[in-house]
Structures are given as structure tokens and as C-alpha cells.
Design an enzyme around this catalytic site. Structure first.
Site, short mmCIF file in Angstrom:
data_model
loop_
_atom_site.label_atom_id
_atom_site.label_comp_id
_atom_site.label_asym_id
_atom_site.label_seq_id
_atom_site.Cartn_x
_atom_site.Cartn_y
_atom_site.Cartn_z
N MET A 153 -3.93 -6.93 -7.17
CA MET A 153 -3.43 -8.03 -7.99
C MET A 153 -4.54 -8.99 -8.41
SD MET A 153 -0.48 -7.13 -8.47
CE MET A 153 1.08 -6.49 -7.88
N GLY B 34 0.79 -1.24 0.00
CA GLY B 34 0.00 0.00 0.00
C GLY B 34 0.82 1.28 0.00
N SER B 35 2.09 1.21 -0.46
CA SER B 35 2.87 2.45 -0.47
C SER B 35 2.28 3.45 -1.48
CB SER B 35 4.34 2.18 -0.78
OG SER B 35 4.50 1.72 -2.10
N ASN C 249 -5.12 1.99 -13.53
CA ASN C 249 -4.15 1.14 -12.85
C ASN C 249 -2.76 1.70 -13.08
OD1 ASN C 249 -3.12 -1.26 -11.58
ND2 ASN C 249 -2.61 -2.08 -13.61
N LYS D 107 -16.79 -14.86 -8.95
CA LYS D 107 -16.21 -13.52 -9.11
C LYS D 107 -17.30 -12.44 -9.16
CE LYS D 107 -13.03 -11.10 -12.20
NZ LYS D 107 -11.68 -11.18 -11.64
N VAL E 296 -10.11 -7.35 -13.12
CA VAL E 296 -11.42 -6.75 -12.85
C VAL E 296 -12.43 -7.31 -13.86
CG1 VAL E 296 -12.70 -4.58 -12.68
CG2 VAL E 296 -10.30 -4.67 -11.96
N HIS F 298 1.23 0.31 -13.40
CA HIS F 298 1.99 -0.93 -13.59
C HIS F 298 3.47 -0.57 -13.74
CE1 HIS F 298 2.66 -5.09 -14.59
NE2 HIS F 298 3.42 -4.68 -15.59
#
Ligand code: GAR
Length: 192
Positions: A90, A12-13, A107, A65, A93, A109
Site C-alpha cells: 500500500m 499477505g494472503s 500489481n 522516500k 513506488v 488491484h
């Protein structure tokens, strides 16, 4: 102001830096919720320390899901969330979230996509010996780190770099790059 939910699965940085950017006014948005799929993730502690509600929701607790994402959607709607920001989330969706949040999920990456999608992108790039690595912010679709690219930042790999130094540099740059890209994007969306 845009009401956002940050999705994270681990340390969570990036959540932390986004939160700090909202506090300093660099990111003009309100983080109303953190969504986390891992009950042991450190991001839950971070959210608590920042006073942001954290919805911890494990896919294992749902039959499929769609049911898992429906539980998240209910929470997002209850909190009037406008925009979803994935920051180390991770999981792929699915349509249950993609449809109501069309063009409103992004997002980050740690590679210059479309190179090195998926897990351990920095390790993949380092092992491949590439000399320019980087970061991508993109809209989310149903694929793994696919979807239209919003912005990228390239970073040079030097002779003396190790996997650890490269990793540290990428994370450090992510922490300023993501709030900047989001702020620009939110301003554009507000004008429309
Ligand atoms: C970040 O480096 C982010 O770019 C990456 O996970 C890390 C999360 O770190 N995301 C992906 O690899 C997405 N495919 P954090 O939990 O400390 O923010």
C-alpha cells in the site's frame, strides 16, 4: 526461472497463494524475498512459515522516500531479483525502484481499473452499487493503481451479495488469477 520479490503491507494472503503456486509448479518462478513496509504485518509470519526471507523496511526509519527505496533496492540486488510483484503493497513506488525495474513491476488491484483506484476499492465499488466488479493486474508506474493493464477478471454482484460476500469472492478469485497471469507473463518474458 524468474527470481521474484513479493511486496506486501498486510495480511499477505496473495503472497501465500503465490508461494503455493510456485510449490505446485503452477507458477514457474522462485520467490526469493518478501519486502514488507509494516513491522506488524501478518505477511511476515507467513513468509517465516514458508521459509522465505522477509526484508522489513519501514519508511519512517529513512530521511526520505529515495533513501527508503535505495535500502530496498540494495536488498533486491543482493538477492538477484529479476521481477517485483506487488501484492497488497500500500505505497506508491518511486523512481529509485521504477527505473532499475522498468516494465518489471506488477500489481494486483481489486477493481476493474481505471474504476475505483486507491484504498478500499471493493468498498468503493459496493457503495457505488455497480453490478460488475473485478480484479486487475497491471504494470506499475508512479501513479496510484495506474500503468498498462495486463489482464482483468470481471465478477458479477448478485442481489443477495453483501460487502463481505463480495470481498470474500474477490479474494478467492485473486488467489488463482494472479498466479495464472504472472505465469503467462513470465513465459512471454523468457521467450523474448
Ligand atoms: C488484495 O485484495 C489486493 O488486491 C489489494 O490489497 C489486498 C491485499 O490482500 N491491493 C490493493 O488494493 C492495491 N491498491 P492480502 O494482503 O491478503 O494479499
Amino acid at each position: 526461472m524468474m527470481n521474484i520479490a513479493v511486496f506486501a503491507s498486510g495480511n499477505g494472503s496473495n503472497f501465500q497463494s503465490l508461494y503455493e503456486a510456485t510449490q505446485s509448479g503452477q507458477l514457474k518462478a522462485t520467490i526469493k524475498l518478501v519486502v514488507c513496509n509494516k513491522p506488524e504485518a501478518y505477511v511476515i509470519e507467513r513468509a517465516k512459515a514458508c521459509g522465505i526471507p522477509c526484508f522489513v523496511c519501514s519508511p519512517k526509519d529513512f530521511p526520505d522516500k529515495a533513501a527508503y527505496e535505495q535500502a530496498i533496492l540494495n536488498e533486491l540486488q543482493a538477492n538477484s531479483i529479476d521481477f517485483l510483484v506487488l501484492a497488497g503493497y500500500m505505497r506508491l513506488v518511486g523512481p529509485t525502484l521504477l527505473q532499475p525495474y522498468k516494465n518489471r513491476i506488477v500489481n494486483i488491484h481489486p477493481s476493474l481499473l481505471p474504476a475505483f483506484p486507491g484504498m478500499d476499492a471493493i468498498g468503493q465499488a459496493f457503495d457505488a452499487g455497480v453490478k460488475v466488479i473485478g480484479i486487475t493486474v497491471h504494470f506499475v508506474d508512479e501513479g496510484m493503481d495506474t500503468g498498462p493493464i495486463i489482464d482483468q477478471q470481471a465478477i458479477r454482484v448478485n442481489e443477495e451479495d453483501t460487502r463481505e460476500t463480495v470481498e470474500a469472492r474477490i479474494h478467492e478469485i485473486e488467489h488463482t488469477f494472479y498466479p495464472q497471469v504472472l505465469n503467462k507473463l513470465f513465459q512471454q518474458l523468457m521467450v523474448k
